[in-house]
Write a protein that holds these residues in place. Structure first.
Motif, short mmCIF file in Angstrom:
data_model
loop_
_atom_site.label_atom_id
_atom_site.label_comp_id
_atom_site.label_asym_id
_atom_site.label_seq_id
_atom_site.Cartn_x
_atom_site.Cartn_y
_atom_site.Cartn_z
N ARG A 1 60.23 -1.35 4.05
CA ARG A 1 59.80 -2.44 3.17
C ARG A 1 58.29 -2.61 3.14
NH1 ARG A 1 63.71 -1.23 1.27
NH2 ARG A 1 65.73 -2.26 1.36
N ASN B 1 54.34 -10.23 2.69
CA ASN B 1 53.94 -10.20 1.29
C ASN B 1 52.45 -9.86 1.10
OD1 ASN B 1 56.51 -10.72 0.30
ND2 ASN B 1 56.23 -12.93 0.45
N GLN C 1 50.63 -9.28 -5.84
CA GLN C 1 51.69 -8.30 -6.09
C GLN C 1 51.96 -8.20 -7.57
OE1 GLN C 1 52.08 -10.72 -3.73
NE2 GLN C 1 51.75 -9.44 -1.95
N ILE D 1 54.55 -6.47 -10.42
CA ILE D 1 55.87 -5.85 -10.57
C ILE D 1 56.09 -5.50 -12.03
CG2 ILE D 1 58.34 -6.11 -10.17
CD1 ILE D 1 57.72 -8.30 -8.21
N TYR E 1 54.75 -1.95 1.58
CA TYR E 1 54.31 -1.62 0.23
C TYR E 1 53.94 -0.14 0.18
CZ TYR E 1 54.34 -6.55 -0.98
OH TYR E 1 54.75 -7.84 -1.23
N ASP F 1 56.82 -6.18 2.21
CA ASP F 1 57.53 -6.89 1.14
C ASP F 1 58.59 -7.80 1.75
OD1 ASP F 1 58.76 -7.78 -1.12
OD2 ASP F 1 59.05 -5.81 -2.01
N ASN F 2 58.17 -8.98 2.17
CA ASN F 2 59.09 -9.91 2.82
C ASN F 2 60.10 -10.50 1.84
OD1 ASN F 2 59.47 -11.11 5.59
ND2 ASN F 2 59.42 -13.00 4.40
N ASP F 3 59.73 -10.60 0.58
CA ASP F 3 60.68 -11.10 -0.42
C ASP F 3 61.88 -10.17 -0.52
OD1 ASP F 3 59.03 -13.22 -0.94
OD2 ASP F 3 58.13 -12.35 -2.74
N ARG F 4 61.63 -8.86 -0.43
CA ARG F 4 62.72 -7.88 -0.49
C ARG F 4 63.61 -8.01 0.75
NH1 ARG F 4 63.32 -2.59 -2.52
NH2 ARG F 4 65.49 -1.98 -2.14
N LYS G 1 56.40 -1.98 -6.60
CA LYS G 1 55.63 -3.17 -6.25
C LYS G 1 54.48 -2.76 -5.35
CE LYS G 1 56.52 -7.87 -4.60
NZ LYS G 1 57.52 -8.78 -4.05
N SER G 2 53.27 -3.16 -5.68
CA SER G 2 52.11 -2.80 -4.88
C SER G 2 51.09 -3.92 -4.92
CB SER G 2 51.48 -1.49 -5.38
OG SER G 2 51.08 -1.64 -6.73
#
Length: 204
Positions: free
Chosen positions: A91, A15, A187, A189, A93, A19-22, A195-196
């Motif tokens: 994944r 994160n 992050q 959104i 960013y 993007d570990n959430d993804r 997402k960046s």
């Protein structure tokens, strides 16, 4: 021990550059599709319990512990393949290489991450981050407690730490004081913008 650099830039992974959430959402979808919602929920209950116990995310350790409850379910063998072979590079960013490349002119970029000794290095390698920093990678259980080791491997007069976890930044600031500048990548959104992670410089 290396001669000290003027500045070393330390980058977290999950994160922050990746993007570990993804990734977690993909895993949740995969588990529900292959094993059902009940199995998905149970795995993540085990996962969160293990994270609380260890202090970091251990996806493969949670799988091993979950398997002890389901020794006869041979389908679980395929779940490890999903994790190990996951396309982490997809994944990153949108511009993960930009900050890494940008700081090359000012200092050395180093990956400084928390995690287990198997899955986290695999994630860094398959994402391309290992190569991007030319192998300058440090992975600990609790990195904020290993700053002496960080200094040993990458001595510097000043450090810049980029991390999405404010508690980590605060802990490192408490130890290193004026020797570190902390950067919090927030992050953003929106429905139309990818997402960046724009960076916010925290007060020193």
């Amino acid at each position: 021990m290396r001669p000290p650099s003027e500045v070393v830039f330390l980058f977290d992974v999950d994160n922050t550059l990746l993007d570990n959430d993804r990734i977690e959402k993909d895993l949740r979808r995969h588990l529900e599709s292959e094993f059902g919602a009940e199995a998905r929920n149970r795995y993540f209950a085990v996962f969160e319990g293990l994270r609380e116990e260890l202090g970091y995310a251990d996806y493969l350790g949670a799988l091993q512990r979950y398997r002890l409850e389901n020794l006869c379910d041979v389908r679980l063998l395929l779940m490890s393949s999903f994790l190990v072979d996951y396309p982490f590079a997809k994944r990153l960013y949108p511009v993960p290489s930009t900050p890494l490349a940008h700081v090359q002119n000012s200092g050395s970029p180093v990956i400084l991450s928390d995690g287990d000794v198997v899955f986290q290095p695999r994630k860094v390698q398959r994402s391309g981050l290992w190569e991007a920093v030319e192998g300058r990678v440090l992975i600990y259980i609790h990195k904020e407690k290993m700053l002496n080791d960080v200094e040993y491997h990458y001595p510097a007069r000043h450090y810049v730490m980029v991390d999405d976890k404010l508690r980590i930044l605060a802990a490192m600031k408490k130890i290193w004081g004026d020797r570190v500048t902390t950067v919090w990548p927030r992050q953003v959104i929106t429905p139309l913008i990818p997402k960046s992670p724009p960076c916010i410089l925290l007060p020193t």
